[in-house]
Design an enzyme around this catalytic site. Structure first.
Site, PDB file in Angstrom:
ATOM      1  N   GLY A  31       0.891  -1.414   0.180  1.00  0.00           N
ATOM      2  CA  GLY A  31      -0.248   0.164  -0.107  1.00  0.00           C
ATOM      3  C   GLY A  31       0.857   1.132  -0.104  1.00  0.00           C
ATOM      4  NE  ARG A  32      -2.584   4.979   1.722  1.00  0.00           N
ATOM      5  CZ  ARG A  32      -4.277   5.210   1.855  1.00  0.00           C
ATOM      6  NH1 ARG A  32      -4.859   6.004   1.320  1.00  0.00           N
ATOM      7  NH2 ARG A  32      -4.883   4.245   2.684  1.00  0.00           N
ATOM      8  CB  ILE A  33       3.246   2.251   4.531  1.00  0.00           C
ATOM      9  CG1 ILE A  33       2.247   3.638   5.388  1.00  0.00           C
ATOM     10  CG2 ILE A  33       4.393   2.456   5.549  1.00  0.00           C
ATOM     11  CD1 ILE A  33       1.521   3.092   6.690  1.00  0.00           C
ATOM     12  NE  ARG A  71      -5.987  -7.557  -0.009  1.00  0.00           N
ATOM     13  CZ  ARG A  71      -6.606  -6.884   0.785  1.00  0.00           C
ATOM     14  NH1 ARG A  71      -7.572  -7.224   1.385  1.00  0.00           N
ATOM     15  NH2 ARG A  71      -6.280  -5.462   0.980  1.00  0.00           N
ATOM     16  CB  ILE A  84       6.338  -1.083  10.891  1.00  0.00           C
ATOM     17  CG1 ILE A  84       6.249  -1.133   9.350  1.00  0.00           C
ATOM     18  CG2 ILE A  84       7.712  -0.827  11.264  1.00  0.00           C
ATOM     19  CD1 ILE A  84       6.382   0.163   8.530  1.00  0.00           C
ATOM     20  CB  ALA A  85       1.733  -4.427   9.536  1.00  0.00           C
ATOM     21  NE  ARG A  86      -3.134  -1.994  13.915  1.00  0.00           N
ATOM     22  CZ  ARG A  86      -2.667  -1.014  13.625  1.00  0.00           C
ATOM     23  NH1 ARG A  86      -1.247  -0.679  13.503  1.00  0.00           N
ATOM     24  NH2 ARG A  86      -3.487  -0.009  13.432  1.00  0.00           N
ATOM     25  CD  GLU A 113       0.750  -3.228  19.706  1.00  0.00           C
ATOM     26  OE1 GLU A 113       1.448  -3.751  19.074  1.00  0.00           O
ATOM     27  OE2 GLU A 113       0.331  -2.087  19.698  1.00  0.00           O
ATOM     28  CG  HIS A 165       1.817   0.368  17.760  1.00  0.00           C
ATOM     29  ND1 HIS A 165       0.784  -0.478  17.700  1.00  0.00           N
ATOM     30  CD2 HIS A 165       1.792   1.261  16.617  1.00  0.00           C
ATOM     31  CE1 HIS A 165       0.171  -0.152  16.527  1.00  0.00           C
ATOM     32  NE2 HIS A 165       0.763   0.893  15.842  1.00  0.00           N
TER      33      HIS A 165
HETATM   34  C1  DGY Z   1      -1.711   3.318  12.687  1.00  0.00           C
HETATM   35  O1  DGY Z   1      -2.060   4.531  12.256  1.00  0.00           O
HETATM   36  O2  DGY Z   1      -2.482   2.441  12.271  1.00  0.00           O
HETATM   37  C2  DGY Z   1      -0.743   3.365  13.504  1.00  0.00           C
HETATM   38  O3  DGY Z   1      -0.525   2.026  13.863  1.00  0.00           O
HETATM   39  C3  DGY Z   1      -0.791   3.927  15.000  1.00  0.00           C
HETATM   40  O4  DGY Z   1      -1.966   3.306  15.822  1.00  0.00           O
END
Ligand code: DGY
Length: 322
Positions: free
Chosen positions: A155-157, A178, A237-239, A268, A286
């Protein structure tokens, strides 16, 4: 009479003041941690709420708060929202896309570099007074420049990280997503689409930037880690929940991959205890989007969504058509 709003977590005072001009605001500037029952209780009589990723809005909460019309998340991720239940209940969901893209991409790159070059491990060694002499292999890590950067979730990031790697560090960028990007976007990122298996087998540095959902739960587990190079690094860095943290800790301990950098964790702020005992992992709480200007922009966008919805009937960045 002003509409009643709950701001569920502490936010910038100036953003709170902006909201207070339009809403009758109940805030949480002491930043108490509320249980779901407490959140539901605080939401009574509120027509809108500003939430963060830690505030779960699901069918149970919605059923107990029938007056609720909009939940504005101060996050781009929205796995704390049950969007189907919100749509069914006629509650609008919004998030904060775009304003955090570059800051989060900066952080993804920072964490990848810190992981590859063993920054925290070497700093702990120095702070512990263990550094007595220079030696040829002391904290020797892996290179970023010229290496193969793998991105899962484009995606964008993801695209921001790809551009930094390709244009700034001469990295060979591969990705899996995807859906494949159009040719112009692939060209801008100098990125090549590959299967997930090829991504895992080929990347020197693998960065996870995909959204969390039932289908991405444990997208990286023992089987996927086994496909990676023993010299590879992994950054999330996602979830939390996208990586099986227990399997990752075992892979790090057994040096089945070289190192990991984690900004997000399953469950977390609790951290899997095994991750705290392996040295070859960089851990951050996070903070990928946490620059002051970006967090302010996120808070303002969440507030502007609420204000736009109540003053013009239309939010700026809606997630559903409630
Ligand atoms: C987001 O913007 O999804 C970051 O993880 C901050 O919660």
């Amino acid at each position: 009479m002003k509409p009643s709003l709950l701001v569920a977590r502490a936010i910038f005072p100036e953003v709170l003041q902006k909201l207070e001009q339009v809403f009758d605001v109940t805030s949480n500037q002491t930043d108490e941690t509320w249980s779901k029952a407490q959140l539901t209780n605080k939401l009574q009589g509120k027509v809108g709420t500003l939430t963060t990723g830690t505030d779960r809005i699901d069918a149970e909460v919605l059923a107990a708060c029938p007056q609720l019309k909009i939940c504005a998340n101060m996050a781009v991720g929205y796995n704390n929202f049950d969007i189907a239940a919100m749509t069914a209940a006629g509650v609008l969901a919004t998030n904060t896309p775009d304003v955090l893209t570059e800051t989060t991409a900066d952080f993804g790159f920072t964490l990848m570099m810190a992981t590859a070059r063993r920054m925290t491990e070497s700093e702990h060694y120095l702070r512990a007074g263990q550094w007595t002499k220079w030696s040829y292999d002391m904290f020797a890590g892996s290179d970023i420049h010229g290496a193969t950067l793998g991105i899962l979730g484009m995606g964008r990031i993801g695209q921001g990280i790809a551009k930094r790697g390709a244009h700034g560090f001469g990295m060979n960028v591969i990705y899996h997503n995807r859906s494949r990007l159009d040719a112009a976007s692939e060209d801008a990122c100098k990125a090549r689409y590959v299967s997930k298996e090829e991504l895992l087998k080929t990347a020197d540095h693998l960065v996870l930037v995909l959204p969390y959902s039932a289908s991405s739960h444990h997208a990286i587990g023992a089987a996927e880690l086994a496909l990676m190079k023993p010299t590879a690094t992994l950054v999330n860095i996602a979830r939390g929940g996208i990586v099986d943290d227990a399997a990752l800790a075992a892979a790090l301990r057994d040096r089945r991959i070289s190192a990991a950098g984690l900004d997000v964790f399953e469950g977390e702020p609790a951290i899997h205890p095994d991750l705290l005992t392996v040295p070859n992992v960089v851990l951050t709480p996070h903070i990928a989007s946490a620059s002051v200007p970006t967090r302010l922009a996120m808070a303002n966008l969440a507030a502007d969504n609420l204000i736009a919805f109540f003053t013009h009937g239309k939010a700026l960045t809606p997630l559903n058509a409630a």
